[in-house]
Motif scaffolding. Structure first.
Motif, PDB file in Angstrom:
ATOM      1  N   PHE A   1      43.616  96.692 -13.084  1.00  0.00           N
ATOM      2  CA  PHE A   1      42.252  96.505 -13.537  1.00  0.00           C
ATOM      3  C   PHE A   1      42.215  95.197 -14.296  1.00  0.00           C
ATOM      4  CE2 PHE A   1      38.426  97.051 -16.042  1.00  0.00           C
ATOM      5  CZ  PHE A   1      37.584  97.618 -15.112  1.00  0.00           C
ATOM      6  N   PHE A   2      41.286  94.324 -14.032  1.00  0.00           N
ATOM      7  CA  PHE A   2      40.088  94.379 -13.230  1.00  0.00           C
ATOM      8  C   PHE A   2      40.364  94.377 -11.710  1.00  0.00           C
ATOM      9  CE2 PHE A   2      41.418  90.089 -14.104  1.00  0.00           C
ATOM     10  CZ  PHE A   2      41.135  89.392 -12.957  1.00  0.00           C
ATOM     11  N   PRO A   3      39.370  94.796 -10.926  1.00  0.00           N
ATOM     12  CA  PRO A   3      39.544  94.849  -9.473  1.00  0.00           C
ATOM     13  C   PRO A   3      39.719  93.457  -8.853  1.00  0.00           C
ATOM     14  CG  PRO A   3      37.630  96.119 -10.189  1.00  0.00           C
ATOM     15  CD  PRO A   3      38.060  95.300 -11.367  1.00  0.00           C
ATOM     16  N   ARG A   4      40.618  93.352  -7.875  1.00  0.00           N
ATOM     17  CA  ARG A   4      40.821  92.070  -7.185  1.00  0.00           C
ATOM     18  C   ARG A   4      41.269  92.321  -5.740  1.00  0.00           C
ATOM     19  NH1 ARG A   4      45.108  90.320 -12.020  1.00  0.00           N
ATOM     20  NH2 ARG A   4      44.026  91.824 -13.275  1.00  0.00           N
TER      21      ARG A   4
ATOM     22  N   TYR B   1      34.285  91.669 -17.170  1.00  0.00           N
ATOM     23  CA  TYR B   1      34.664  93.043 -17.513  1.00  0.00           C
ATOM     24  C   TYR B   1      34.786  93.257 -19.016  1.00  0.00           C
ATOM     25  CZ  TYR B   1      35.114  94.071 -12.603  1.00  0.00           C
ATOM     26  OH  TYR B   1      34.829  94.275 -11.273  1.00  0.00           O
TER      27      TYR B   1
ATOM     28  N   GLN C   1      41.906  86.627 -20.290  1.00  0.00           N
ATOM     29  CA  GLN C   1      41.044  87.561 -21.013  1.00  0.00           C
ATOM     30  C   GLN C   1      41.920  88.457 -21.894  1.00  0.00           C
ATOM     31  OE1 GLN C   1      38.221  89.417 -18.122  1.00  0.00           O
ATOM     32  NE2 GLN C   1      39.497  88.413 -16.603  1.00  0.00           N
TER      33      GLN C   1
ATOM     34  N   GLN D   1      43.618  91.559 -20.664  1.00  0.00           N
ATOM     35  CA  GLN D   1      44.751  91.446 -19.740  1.00  0.00           C
ATOM     36  C   GLN D   1      46.070  91.151 -20.462  1.00  0.00           C
ATOM     37  OE1 GLN D   1      44.435  91.954 -16.252  1.00  0.00           O
ATOM     38  NE2 GLN D   1      42.488  92.751 -16.988  1.00  0.00           N
TER      39      GLN D   1
END
Ligand SMILES: [Zn+2]
Lengths: 125, 383
Positions: free
Chosen positions: A33-36, B130, B243, B246
């Motif tokens: 996550f995030f989608p890729r 996000y 980000q 992450q």
């Protein structure tokens, strides 16, 4: 999920329908996550979507201090989901300062800044 | 194992402009004044510059805008944007370009008017998709969450965080160039307005105008200039995310990697470093970087900074100009870590000048603990 093509569109479309889907790599089995369009762990490009368990724990948290007349303080936190991915979110139903690291939380689809978003509330014990 | 670039380039000029409030000036004006100051320091002219290393907060082609404004046509340009660390990163590309003969005089330059233009930290980037819906306040929410996790895992206290700000102010009080020079106590920091728990406004860097510039040449001609040359012994970059969501471990930054490689390139260890200039956007930064660069073990950063141990007269001189917390913070601070490290080695630091500094470290941070760049600078004695 008709018409949705890219991973971001697929995720957002599901969210708009009240579902939380997470991308999972067919090759290494890890979620991300995030989608890729590829898996950031093994770089495989075969990705499936799985329904999230919604179970998570607060990894870290802060209170954004804001004046009362602009809406007051609010929570911003990082939640680690059972699937092993982390996302930014906020915990609702309790005071922003009561959100604590390691607190068990459950996801729900709510609204943030006018768009559908994954939010959390403290898990029932 | 040192690299072939060790000591191949030298800083022969530094300069700055617009510290504090640069009323009526644009960011590019401040950039240009900084360039002139550094070139004057080096005894060079703008027309001598044939390598330009620049990024700004202003638009998407800042290096071209800067070249145009300065009236130069450089034959080598690097505008890599890794946030505030960019200017430490340019030490590597400038050294490579000089060594390869792609340019002969490298100018690293930055300028900002964020304080007088808007009064807040300016960012050139859009909020990440996000993260944006949760309305984090950038960049403080990211650093606040890193601080909270560090406190949780290692028992770091708000008092220890506060002592970072107190130490920075103590250095700044001796530096006539510093913007904030009033007294500051641990109680002042703890009692200040909370902006993003656990950080108060005094845990956060200043919002000022200002610009800085560095002139570099090949080492073989570095002694032909008016000021004592400062050699780039090693520099290395590492990035872990863009980000904050992450970032794998909020208590460990990529400085562990950039630091290890910079030390290896220079052939020295943390114990050899006599002055440490870190990008202290928030008090937690100093603690994280001291740990990750190897000045203390992971988790011991809080104890390391406690009670004036990094203040004047302490065990290790850290942020000897007052840092981003008390000296200057015009949006991106990275270039000032290099300038202060170089001046400590030259012996003409504006504030407290430590005696006989041969080795200093400059460390840049970019994004939200995202990009980490470490450079080791040395005097002629270290070659
Ligand atoms: Zn994979």
């Amino acid at each position: 999920m008709q018409d949705a093509k890219g991973p971001d569109q697929l995720f957002q479309r599901a969210l708009a329908e009240g579902e939380i889907l997470l991308p999972k790599c067919d090759d290494c089995g890890a979620y991300h996550f995030f989608p890729r369009v590829l898996c950031p762990h093994c770089h495989g490009a075969a990705i499936s979507w799985k329904q999230a368990t919604g179970k998570g724990r607060v990894y870290t948290t802060t209170v954004v201090r804001r004046s009362q007349n602009r809406g007051g303080d609010y929570n911003v936190c990082m939640v680690e989901l059972q699937e092993g991915v982390r996302m930014m979110s906020r915990v609702e139903d309790i005071a922003p300062g009561e959100v604590a690291i390691d607190m068990a939380v459950t996801a729900f689809v709510g609204e943030a800044e006018g768009v559908p978003a994954v939010l959390f509330k403290p898990s029932e014990v | 194992m040192t690299t072939e670039l060790r000591g191949k380039s030298a800083i022969v000029g530094t300069g700055h402009a617009g510290f504090g409030e640069a009323h009526g000036l644009t960011a590019y004006d401040v950039m240009a004044q900084s360039a002139l100051a550094a070139l004057g320091d080096a005894g060079l002219k703008l027309s001598d510059v044939d390598g330009l290393f620049c990024t700004m907060m202003e638009d998407s082609m800042p290096a071209l805008m800067a070249a145009e404004y300065l009236g130069i046509q450089p034959r080598f340009i690097d505008g890599t944007m890794s946030g505030g660390s960019s200017f430490v990163n340019y030490l590597t590309s400038a050294t490579m370009a000089l060594d390869a003969g792609l340019c002969d005089v490298a100018l690293i330059v930055y300028g900002s008017n964020q304080r007088t233009a808007s009064g807040r930290l300016v960012t050139a980037s859009r909020p990440p998709a996000y993260e944006a819906p949760y309305n984090p306040r950038y960049p403080i929410s990211a650093y606040a969450m890193a601080a909270a996790r560090h406190m949780h895992e290692y028992g770091t206290t708000r008092e220890q965080l506060a002592d970072v700000a107190v130490a920075a102010r103590a250095w700044a009080q001796h530096n006539p160039e510093a913007f904030e020079r009033g007294p500051l106590t641990r109680e002042d920091v703890l009692g200040a307005r909370m902006v993003g728990d656990p950080l108060t406004v005094r845990d956060c860097c200043l919002v000022t105008d200002g610009g800085g510039a560095i002139v570099m040449v090949r080492a073989d001609r570095a002694r032909d200039f008016p000021k004592v040359p400062v050699y780039v012994l090693g520099s290395a970059t590492a990035s872990s995310h863009r980000q904050i969501s992450q970032m794998k471990d909020f208590t460990v930054t990529a400085a562990r990697d950039s630091g290890a490689r910079a030390f290896a390139a220079a052939g020295v260890t943390p114990a050899d470093i006599q002055a440490v200039e870190l990008y202290d956007a928030f008090t937690i930064n100093t603690i994280l970087f001291l740990e990750d660069l190897g000045f203390c073990a992971k988790g011991e950063g809080g104890a390391f900074v406690e009670g004036g141990r990094i203040a004047p007269g302490g065990v290790l001189p850290v942020n000897t100009n007052g840092g981003g917390l008390s000296c200057v913070h015009p949006g991106m601070y990275g270039i000032f870590t290099v300038i202060e490290a170089a001046r400590q080695i030259r012996g003409d630091a504006p504030g407290i000048q430590s005696k006989d500094i041969d080795l200093a470290l400059a460390h840049g941070n970019g994004g939200v603990l995202s990009s980490q760049v470490t450079a080791i600078l040395g005097s002629q004695n270290t070659l």
